[in-house]
Design a protein around this motif. Structure first.
Motif, short mmCIF file in Angstrom:
data_model
loop_
_atom_site.label_atom_id
_atom_site.label_comp_id
_atom_site.label_asym_id
_atom_site.label_seq_id
_atom_site.Cartn_x
_atom_site.Cartn_y
_atom_site.Cartn_z
N ASN A 280 -13.88 -19.78 79.89
CA ASN A 280 -15.44 -19.73 79.79
C ASN A 280 -15.95 -21.10 79.43
O ASN A 280 -17.08 -21.62 79.89
CB ASN A 280 -15.90 -18.77 79.63
CG ASN A 280 -15.57 -17.54 80.37
OD1 ASN A 280 -15.03 -17.39 81.49
ND2 ASN A 280 -15.64 -15.94 79.64
N PHE A 284 -18.46 -23.82 81.19
CA PHE A 284 -19.88 -24.19 80.55
C PHE A 284 -19.98 -25.48 80.50
O PHE A 284 -20.97 -26.05 80.89
CB PHE A 284 -19.73 -23.41 79.10
CG PHE A 284 -21.22 -23.71 78.89
CD1 PHE A 284 -22.36 -22.78 79.12
CD2 PHE A 284 -21.38 -24.81 77.72
CE1 PHE A 284 -23.60 -22.91 78.49
CE2 PHE A 284 -22.91 -24.87 77.38
CZ PHE A 284 -23.86 -23.91 77.69
N HIS A 287 -20.60 -27.33 83.67
CA HIS A 287 -21.73 -26.73 84.63
C HIS A 287 -21.53 -25.87 85.41
O HIS A 287 -22.00 -25.85 86.44
CB HIS A 287 -22.63 -27.94 84.83
CG HIS A 287 -22.90 -29.14 83.91
ND1 HIS A 287 -23.79 -28.85 82.84
CD2 HIS A 287 -22.44 -30.24 83.75
CE1 HIS A 287 -23.76 -30.08 82.34
NE2 HIS A 287 -23.04 -30.98 82.63
N PHE A 289 -20.85 -22.64 84.70
CA PHE A 289 -21.13 -21.12 84.12
C PHE A 289 -22.52 -20.76 84.10
O PHE A 289 -22.94 -19.56 83.48
CB PHE A 289 -20.64 -21.00 82.51
CG PHE A 289 -20.04 -19.92 81.79
CD1 PHE A 289 -19.20 -19.44 82.36
CD2 PHE A 289 -21.00 -19.24 81.07
CE1 PHE A 289 -18.62 -18.22 81.70
CE2 PHE A 289 -20.52 -18.12 80.40
CZ PHE A 289 -19.48 -17.42 80.75
N HIS A 290 -23.15 -21.16 85.03
CA HIS A 290 -24.50 -20.51 85.38
C HIS A 290 -24.56 -19.34 85.75
O HIS A 290 -23.59 -18.68 86.30
CB HIS A 290 -25.25 -21.57 86.54
CG HIS A 290 -26.61 -21.22 86.85
ND1 HIS A 290 -26.98 -20.26 87.72
CD2 HIS A 290 -27.67 -21.78 86.49
CE1 HIS A 290 -28.33 -20.49 87.66
NE2 HIS A 290 -28.64 -21.30 86.91
#
Length: 337
Positions: A280, A284, A287, A289-290
């Motif tokens: 995870n 993140f 970009h 992990f929105h």
């Protein structure tokens, strides 16, 4: 839409002009309409995204297909299975694609689960247990609770009719056409004195059976923490998915004999969560992990299907099966009232 860069958002429409104006201004969209037919005539759209209450979906989809548009539908796909079949038939007759926002199948643990199923790593499926929580004190819950005229109260299954897609979309791919259902629904909260609001149950339990496979479902407005999980039991292995935490772990298994072997199990589970956590973090940093990353994946695949570069991300038979099981559960909810 802008994040995936696959289309240009050229217009928005709402029958309340102020709502369309506010949305267009806030998001910098040039076109704003209060009449869908006029928007379809003026804008020559390739795709229409329908994000209105489900009792309007059939009429809007019919207009969109007549105008040559592909349609991406917010869930619930339709008010009933019968309406869903009409929408699917209209899409096929027009030679257009129709998709639906069953986004959680495209969340990271959902994609991992599909890989395990494709490789038969879990063996034959025995049972699925799914849980979905709902916070009536949240922004959307408060809107439903404080407004007897809210469209959710018009749905045959009321609150559950609006969230069952999130529960069933994860499991229907494994069910056949013949699904037996048992349902228990009730209101756990205190009465408000408003008959419309008080008629809405807030706790749902159901059991489905299709052949040798069973599914148990929990939808709760009171359980804490608010759950969004799926447990998949197979003849070879069992996995547990947490969509909120974006984790998938294999269920605890004692591989060493005696009481000493039990001491290794928590460490094994901890290592799995550790690996999930680092994955995870990596997403993140990239970009990816929105909060709605899963919708980005789904929309990319939907636009791939439009361009002939992939299959429908949510097959039509699964859309119809979700609607059919919702009909059955709603019948059970009404019988519980």
């Amino acid at each position: 839409m802008r994040a995936i860069g696959r289309a240009e958002v050229v217009a928005v429409c709402d029958r309340e002009p102020l709502m369309a104006e506010q949305l267009a201004v806030r998001l910098g969209v040039p076109g704003r309409y209060d009449d869908l037919q006029q928007m379809l005539q003026n804008e020559r759209l390739d795709v229409l995204h329908i994000a209105t209450p489900p009792d309007s979906h059939l009429a809007l989809a019919k207009m969109a297909f007549a105008a040559g548009c592909h349609v991406f539908m917010e869930k619930p796909f339709a008010l009933t299975e019968a309406q869903a079949r009409v929408i699917v038939d209209l899409a096929n007759e027009a030679g257009r694609k129709v998709g639906v926002n069953y986004l959680y199948n495209f969340e990271t643990p959902g994609l991992q689960l599909q890989q395990l199923l494709d490789s038969a790593a879990l063996g034959e499926l025995v049972h699925l247990d799914t849980a979905y929580g709902y916070n009536l004190s949240g922004d959307y819950g408060l809107a439903v609770m404080s407004d007897p005229g809210h469209w959710v109260h018009r749905l045959p299954g009321k609150l559950f009719h609006n969230v069952l897609d999130h529960v069933l979309a994860k499991v229907v791919a494994h069910l056949g056409d013949d699904v037996q259902t048992q349902v228990c629904a009730f209101r756990r909260r205190d009465a408000t004195g408003n008959p419309v609001v008080d008629a809405m149950p807030d706790e749902l339990r159901f059991m489905l059976r299709s052949g040798h496979l069973t599914v148990s479902g929990l939808v709760s407005a009171h359980g804490r923490p608010v759950a969004h999980t799926l447990r998949v039991v197979g003849t070879r292995d069992t996995v547990e998915l947490d969509y909120a935490a974006r984790t998938l772990v294999h269920s605890a298994r004692q591989s060493q004999p005696s009481a000493l072997g039990r001491t290794f199990v928590p460490w094994s589970q901890g290592r799995q969560f550790f690996k999930n956590g680092w994955r995870n973090v990596g997403q993140f940093r990239r970009h990816e992990f929105h909060y709605f990353q899963c919708m980005r994946v789904l929309l990319n695949r939907f636009y791939d299907s439009i361009e002939g570069r992939g299959a429908d991300p949510v097959p039509q038979d699964q859309i119809l099966r979700v609607c059919r099981v919702i009909d059955q559960i709603v019948t059970g909810i009404e019988a519980s009232a």
